[in-house]
Design an enzyme around this catalytic site. Structure first.
Site, PDB file in Angstrom:
ATOM      1  N   TYR A 153      28.020  59.847  11.555  1.00  0.00           N
ATOM      2  CA  TYR A 153      28.922  59.270  12.568  1.00  0.00           C
ATOM      3  C   TYR A 153      30.119  60.204  12.801  1.00  0.00           C
ATOM      4  CZ  TYR A 153      32.238  56.132  14.846  1.00  0.00           C
ATOM      5  OH  TYR A 153      33.142  55.580  15.730  1.00  0.00           O
ATOM      6  N   LYS A 157      31.229  62.130  16.321  1.00  0.00           N
ATOM      7  CA  LYS A 157      32.513  61.942  17.007  1.00  0.00           C
ATOM      8  C   LYS A 157      33.258  63.275  17.180  1.00  0.00           C
ATOM      9  CE  LYS A 157      31.623  58.227  18.261  1.00  0.00           C
ATOM     10  NZ  LYS A 157      31.741  57.695  19.626  1.00  0.00           N
TER      11      LYS A 157
HETATM   12  N1  LIG Z   1      35.796  49.822  16.670  1.00  0.00           N
HETATM   13  C1  LIG Z   1      36.393  50.850  16.111  1.00  0.00           C
HETATM   14  O1  LIG Z   1      37.139  50.689  15.131  1.00  0.00           O
HETATM   15  C2  LIG Z   1      36.214  52.237  16.663  1.00  0.00           C
HETATM   16  C3  LIG Z   1      36.960  53.272  16.057  1.00  0.00           C
HETATM   17  C4  LIG Z   1      36.827  54.554  16.541  1.00  0.00           C
HETATM   18  C5  LIG Z   1      35.989  54.806  17.615  1.00  0.00           C
HETATM   19  N2  LIG Z   1      35.271  53.793  18.169  1.00  0.00           N
HETATM   20  C6  LIG Z   1      34.379  54.141  19.281  1.00  0.00           C
HETATM   21  O2  LIG Z   1      34.570  53.246  20.363  1.00  0.00           O
HETATM   22  C7  LIG Z   1      33.341  53.060  21.065  1.00  0.00           C
HETATM   23  C8  LIG Z   1      33.082  51.575  21.249  1.00  0.00           C
HETATM   24  O3  LIG Z   1      33.004  50.994  19.953  1.00  0.00           O
HETATM   25  P1  LIG Z   1      33.106  49.426  19.706  1.00  0.00           P
HETATM   26  O4  LIG Z   1      33.907  49.262  18.477  1.00  0.00           O
HETATM   27  O5  LIG Z   1      33.506  48.731  20.938  1.00  0.00           O
HETATM   28  O6  LIG Z   1      31.588  49.111  19.341  1.00  0.00           O
HETATM   29  P2  LIG Z   1      30.720  47.787  19.593  1.00  0.00           P
HETATM   30  O7  LIG Z   1      31.566  46.587  19.650  1.00  0.00           O
HETATM   31  O8  LIG Z   1      29.623  47.857  18.586  1.00  0.00           O
HETATM   32  O9  LIG Z   1      30.125  48.032  21.058  1.00  0.00           O
HETATM   33  C9  LIG Z   1      29.278  49.117  21.295  1.00  0.00           C
HETATM   34  C10 LIG Z   1      28.729  49.027  22.694  1.00  0.00           C
HETATM   35  O10 LIG Z   1      27.724  50.064  22.836  1.00  0.00           O
HETATM   36  C11 LIG Z   1      26.491  49.445  23.222  1.00  0.00           C
HETATM   37  N3  LIG Z   1      25.328  50.169  22.708  1.00  0.00           N
HETATM   38  C12 LIG Z   1      25.045  50.472  21.434  1.00  0.00           C
HETATM   39  N4  LIG Z   1      23.836  51.067  21.352  1.00  0.00           N
HETATM   40  C13 LIG Z   1      23.356  51.142  22.619  1.00  0.00           C
HETATM   41  C14 LIG Z   1      22.161  51.629  23.177  1.00  0.00           C
HETATM   42  N5  LIG Z   1      21.174  52.142  22.439  1.00  0.00           N
HETATM   43  N6  LIG Z   1      21.986  51.552  24.514  1.00  0.00           N
HETATM   44  C15 LIG Z   1      22.952  50.996  25.297  1.00  0.00           C
HETATM   45  N7  LIG Z   1      24.102  50.500  24.815  1.00  0.00           N
HETATM   46  C16 LIG Z   1      24.306  50.572  23.484  1.00  0.00           C
HETATM   47  C17 LIG Z   1      26.573  48.054  22.634  1.00  0.00           C
HETATM   48  O11 LIG Z   1      25.609  47.218  23.227  1.00  0.00           O
HETATM   49  P3  LIG Z   1      25.194  45.812  22.500  1.00  0.00           P
HETATM   50  O12 LIG Z   1      26.369  44.912  22.705  1.00  0.00           O
HETATM   51  O13 LIG Z   1      23.973  45.385  23.202  1.00  0.00           O
HETATM   52  O14 LIG Z   1      24.979  46.151  21.060  1.00  0.00           O
HETATM   53  C18 LIG Z   1      28.021  47.704  22.976  1.00  0.00           C
HETATM   54  O15 LIG Z   1      28.147  47.376  24.337  1.00  0.00           O
HETATM   55  C19 LIG Z   1      32.279  53.793  20.279  1.00  0.00           C
HETATM   56  O16 LIG Z   1      31.972  55.017  20.887  1.00  0.00           O
HETATM   57  C20 LIG Z   1      32.912  54.001  18.931  1.00  0.00           C
HETATM   58  O17 LIG Z   1      32.410  55.146  18.263  1.00  0.00           O
HETATM   59  C21 LIG Z   1      35.364  52.508  17.725  1.00  0.00           C
END
Ligand SMILES: NC(=O)c1ccc[n+]([C@@H]2O[C@H](COP(=O)([O-])OP(=O)(O)OC[C@H]3O[C@@H](n4cnc5c(N)ncnc54)[C@H](OP(=O)(O)O)[C@@H]3O)[C@@H](O)[C@H]2O)c1
Length: 259
Positions: A153, A157
């Site tokens: 991961y 990133k």
């Molecule tokens: N949350 C954190 O603390 C955090 C920290 C640093 C960076 N980020 C980054 O922020 C971004 C969003 O993260 P988040 O926390 O919002 O994650 P999340 O709540 O798990 O949401 C991820 C989104 O991506 C979609 N997705 C995952 N796999 C997919 C696939 N194969 N095809 C199409 N869509 C897919 C999911 O769809 P489903 O709903 O259908 O699963 C969901 O809409 C990511 O790039 C992550 O690396 C997050």
């Protein structure tokens, strides 16, 4: 009013950024992996202009998403937000023979960038964990190393930052930046995340539409609307180009240079 496309906007930060943009009067196109998730997204944000569907774990799914985007007309901004996290306990192989985390977190933003009609702004979701990324491309598919989900991961990133910075160089007329949203309580972040979730979607939405001087820069890395320190290897042009070339070889799609 800007037209913005946001990948992975059924949930989490993607949906939150979509809500912020729609509330400000922008036209938002959502993205879901399947028809069922598209229905969920539509219900979550009825004001959205549309929902594009396609599973970003396969190259075929990435291409379907790009085709639907182009059929919908040019977007002013695309936020590459969809991602999978660091908790995969084993190497999951996609139908294209790739590591699942690499396919969704890195190859999908690359291929969508190459195939979607060029917008004015591109935003790539990175993470503070990119600082732990391994700055080399010797085994991006984890076929030679023992699987480590956290490292895979973190690497993905860092690769997102390379991609954002490479695009900023290759397409100087496009504003291309990377964002660290903080560790926030989403499906990915988990219940113990400590950062303020209300700030999590703000920077990417701001970079997509704001005309403030601070938001109209390119090739930068942001946290909470401020430029912050990036991995020491992030500005290494040679390795940025290596990643872009590697993704081009995997997909057959190139980022056509402006110079
Ligand atoms: N949350 C954190 O603390 C955090 C920290 C640093 C960076 N980020 C980054 O922020 C971004 C969003 O993260 P988040 O926390 O919002 O994650 P999340 O709540 O798990 O949401 C991820 C989104 O991506 C979609 N997705 C995952 N796999 C997919 C696939 N194969 N095809 C199409 N869509 C897919 C999911 O769809 P489903 O709903 O259908 O699963 C969901 O809409 C990511 O790039 C992550 O690396 C997050």
């Amino acid at each position: 009013m800007s037209r913005v496309f946001i990948t992975g906007s059924t949930d989490g930060l993607g949906l939150m950024a979509s809500r912020l943009l729609a509330a400000d009067g922008h036209s938002v196109t959502l993205h879901a992996r399947s028809q069922a998730r598209a229905a969920d997204a539509r219900a979550a944000l009825p004001e959205a202009d549309g929902v594009v569907t396609g599973d970003l774990s396969s190259i075929a799914g990435m291409r379907e998403v790009a085709e639907q985007c182009n059929a919908a007309g040019r977007f002013h901004a695309v936020i590459h937000n969809a991602g999978v996290g660091y908790r995969e306990r084993r190497r999951i192989q996609t139908e294209d023979g790739l590591a699942h985390v690499f396919a969704i977190n890195v190859l999908a933003p690359y291929l969508l960038t190459a195939l979607i009609n060029r917008p004015d702004r591109l935003i790539y979701l990175s993470s503070g964990m990119h600082h732990g990324g391994n700055p080399d491309l010797t085994d991006p598919q984890w076929t030679h190393r023992q699987w480590n989900g956290t490292q895979a991961y973190s690497d993905s990133k860092l690769f997102d930052v390379w991609l954002a910075f490479a695009v900023a160089r290759i397409w100087p007329d496009v504003l291309s930046n990377a964002v660290e949203p903080g560790w926030v309580r989403t499906k990915m972040g988990g219940p113990h995340a400590t950062d303020d979730i209300s700030l999590g979607p703000v920077t990417q939405a701001w970079l997509a539409v704001s005309d403030q001087p601070a938001a109209t820069v390119t090739g930068e890395y942001f946290f909470h609307q401020e430029q912050v320190t990036v991995h020491p290897a992030a500005r290494d042009i040679k390795i940025q180009d290596q990643l872009v070339g590697y993704c081009a070889d995997l997909t057959g799609a190139t980022l056509v240079s402006d110079w």
